[in-house]
Design an enzyme around this catalytic site. Structure first.
Site, PDB file in Angstrom:
ATOM      1  N   TYR A   1      18.816  -5.582  -1.036  1.00 58.94           N
ATOM      2  CA  TYR A   1      17.513  -5.289  -0.419  1.00 58.94           C
ATOM      3  C   TYR A   1      17.668  -5.126   1.084  1.00 58.94           C
ATOM      4  O   TYR A   1      18.358  -5.900   1.748  1.00 58.94           O
ATOM      5  CB  TYR A   1      16.549  -6.452  -0.717  1.00 58.94           C
ATOM      6  CG  TYR A   1      15.357  -6.486   0.207  1.00 58.94           C
ATOM      7  CD1 TYR A   1      14.287  -5.624   0.000  1.00 58.94           C
ATOM      8  CD2 TYR A   1      15.309  -7.344   1.300  1.00 58.94           C
ATOM      9  CE1 TYR A   1      13.195  -5.630   0.866  1.00 58.94           C
ATOM     10  CE2 TYR A   1      14.230  -7.360   2.168  1.00 58.94           C
ATOM     11  CZ  TYR A   1      13.180  -6.506   1.942  1.00 58.94           C
ATOM     12  OH  TYR A   1      12.108  -6.506   2.798  1.00 58.94           O
TER      13      TYR A   1
ATOM     14  N   SER B   1       9.998  -9.153   8.556  1.00 59.52           N
ATOM     15  CA  SER B   1       9.052  -9.871   9.414  1.00 59.52           C
ATOM     16  C   SER B   1       9.586 -11.218   9.884  1.00 59.52           C
ATOM     17  O   SER B   1       8.994 -11.848  10.754  1.00 59.52           O
ATOM     18  CB  SER B   1       7.698 -10.019   8.729  1.00 59.52           C
ATOM     19  OG  SER B   1       7.731 -10.971   7.697  1.00 59.52           O
TER      20      SER B   1
ATOM     21  N   LYS C   1       0.675 -16.741   2.535  1.00 59.75           N
ATOM     22  CA  LYS C   1       1.585 -16.348   1.461  1.00 59.75           C
ATOM     23  C   LYS C   1       1.895 -17.600   0.660  1.00 59.75           C
ATOM     24  O   LYS C   1       2.373 -18.599   1.210  1.00 59.75           O
ATOM     25  CB  LYS C   1       2.867 -15.741   2.049  1.00 59.75           C
ATOM     26  CG  LYS C   1       3.805 -15.207   0.981  1.00 59.75           C
ATOM     27  CD  LYS C   1       4.978 -14.459   1.592  1.00 59.75           C
ATOM     28  CE  LYS C   1       5.870 -13.892   0.494  1.00 59.75           C
ATOM     29  NZ  LYS C   1       7.005 -13.123   1.030  1.00 59.75           N
TER      30      LYS C   1
ATOM     31  N   THR D   1       8.994  -5.143   3.467  1.00 56.09           N
ATOM     32  CA  THR D   1       9.287  -4.610   2.130  1.00 56.09           C
ATOM     33  C   THR D   1       8.492  -3.341   1.827  1.00 56.09           C
ATOM     34  O   THR D   1       8.935  -2.486   1.076  1.00 56.09           O
ATOM     35  CB  THR D   1       8.996  -5.703   1.078  1.00 56.09           C
ATOM     36  OG1 THR D   1       9.918  -6.762   1.285  1.00 56.09           O
ATOM     37  CG2 THR D   1       9.148  -5.194  -0.343  1.00 56.09           C
TER      38      THR D   1
END
Ligand code: SIN
Length: 337
Positions: free
Chosen positions: A36, A69, A175, A23
């Site tokens: 996106y 990723s 995360k 991102t």
């Protein structure tokens, strides 16, 4: 010579940026985020944009990949490792930044941390919002990463992850939110430092100064499957992992790394066939200790301790690749931080 120029040249950190996509190099497509796409901004564009921020650093870039990723794997990891090796050997490089998608940043950071000496700063950085999204965080995080990678006090700390004004050790970071800008957390330690483009505060001295790599870079990473535990579960997922040729299994277990009796029995069967089993937890945070709810001594399991399933998988892959098979030696590797 203009007074001050020589000094500035001597102290301006020279930083190599290795871009992989994600991102931080992505495009939002629309304010709502529909459309996106990861990895749309090339490394030259990113270095030029960073140049406009007035950062005190000499930046140069290399594109390793331009992917989300979720698609990072062995090919990208090899390219990253060898590029960082070259940067470590180059006296004209003071630090390395890896731009990376946030979804698997913790796995890449941990793999590199386990296989690189704790030398020059290596900083992974990502973004939760693309550069053209409302409230984008990419350039802020990038400026923070430059600040960390250029700091002599970042030497000897192993691989670091910079997100949202915090600096985490690769061993601790995960995360913990899907879209919140404050998505990264550390366990058992929180951040090692807080950073902004104007300041950087380390909370303790570097702990790994002079330490070599824990593992040699592997010739290949063995197949290790993560089996996710849930209620009403039979042994089939363990059996299919073994049928797929798994050389090791990580249990993303319930609570303290537990699972139903058929699953534990199937995992014990795997151990007796020479397939190591590491018990981690599907819970977001906390230790999985030996012999608390599951008799690891009797069943031959390894407890993941502070490592979540995805980090346990990376460590188990490296242990298997380096020929470690003794459960006590494996447990010692999971006990060490
Ligand atoms: C990715 O991990 O590449 C997508 C999500 C992100 O970078 O935040």
């Amino acid at each position: 010579m203009i007074p001050g120029i020589e000094d500035q040249t001597l102290t301006t950190p020279r930083i190599t940026i290795l871009a992989t996509g994600g991102t931080i190099a992505g495009s939002a497509g629309s304010a709502l985020g529909r459309g996106y796409r990861a990895g749309q901004i090339g490394i030259d564009e990113m270095v030029a944009a960073a140049g406009e921020l007035g950062l005190v650093a000499a930046l140069s870039g290399e594109e390793i990949a331009a992917v989300g990723s979720q698609d990072i794997g062995w090919r990208e990891w090899q390219a990253l490792y060898h590029a960082i090796e070259r940067a470590f050997a180059d006296p004209a490089v003071d630090g390395v930044i890896v731009t990376h998608g946030t979804d698997t940043a913790e796995e890449t950071a941990w793999l590199l941390d386990l296989t690189l000496p704790a030398g020059k700063p290596v900083v992974l950085v990502g973004a939760m919002r693309p550069a053209d999204a409302v409230g984008s965080d990419g350039m802020r995080n990038f400026a923070n990463a430059v600040r960390v990678a250029g700091d002599p006090a970042a030497h000897g700390r192993g691989v670091l992850v910079v997100m949202g004004d915090a600096v985490f050790a690769a061993s601790d970071v995960r995360k913990a939110a899907t879209s919140n800008i404050d998505a990264f957390k550390g366990f058992p330690r929180g951040p090692l430092a807080l950073v902004s483009p104007a300041s950087l505060d380390w909370f303790a001295p570097a702990a790994k100064v002079g330490q070599g790599a824990r593992f040699a870079w592997p010739g290949v990473l063995p197949r290790v499957e993560i089996v996710y535990a849930h209620a009403d579960m039979d042994a089939a997922p363990v059996e299919s992992a073994l049928a797929m040729g798994a050389r090791g299994v990580v249990l993303a277990g319930l609570g303290q790394g537990n699972a139903s009796a058929p699953v534990l029995d199937a995992l014990e069967g795997a151990v007796t066939k020479g397939v190591p089993v590491v018990r981690a937890s599907r819970v977001d945070e906390g230790y999985v200790d030996r012999n608390v709810e599951v008799d690891d001594d009797a069943r031959g399991f390894v407890a993941a301790r502070s490592f979540n399933p995805q980090k346990a998988r990376v460590l188990l892959q490296l242990l298997i690749a380096s020929g470690v098979s003794d459960p006590a030696a494996m447990q010692a590797a999971f006990d060490r931080r």
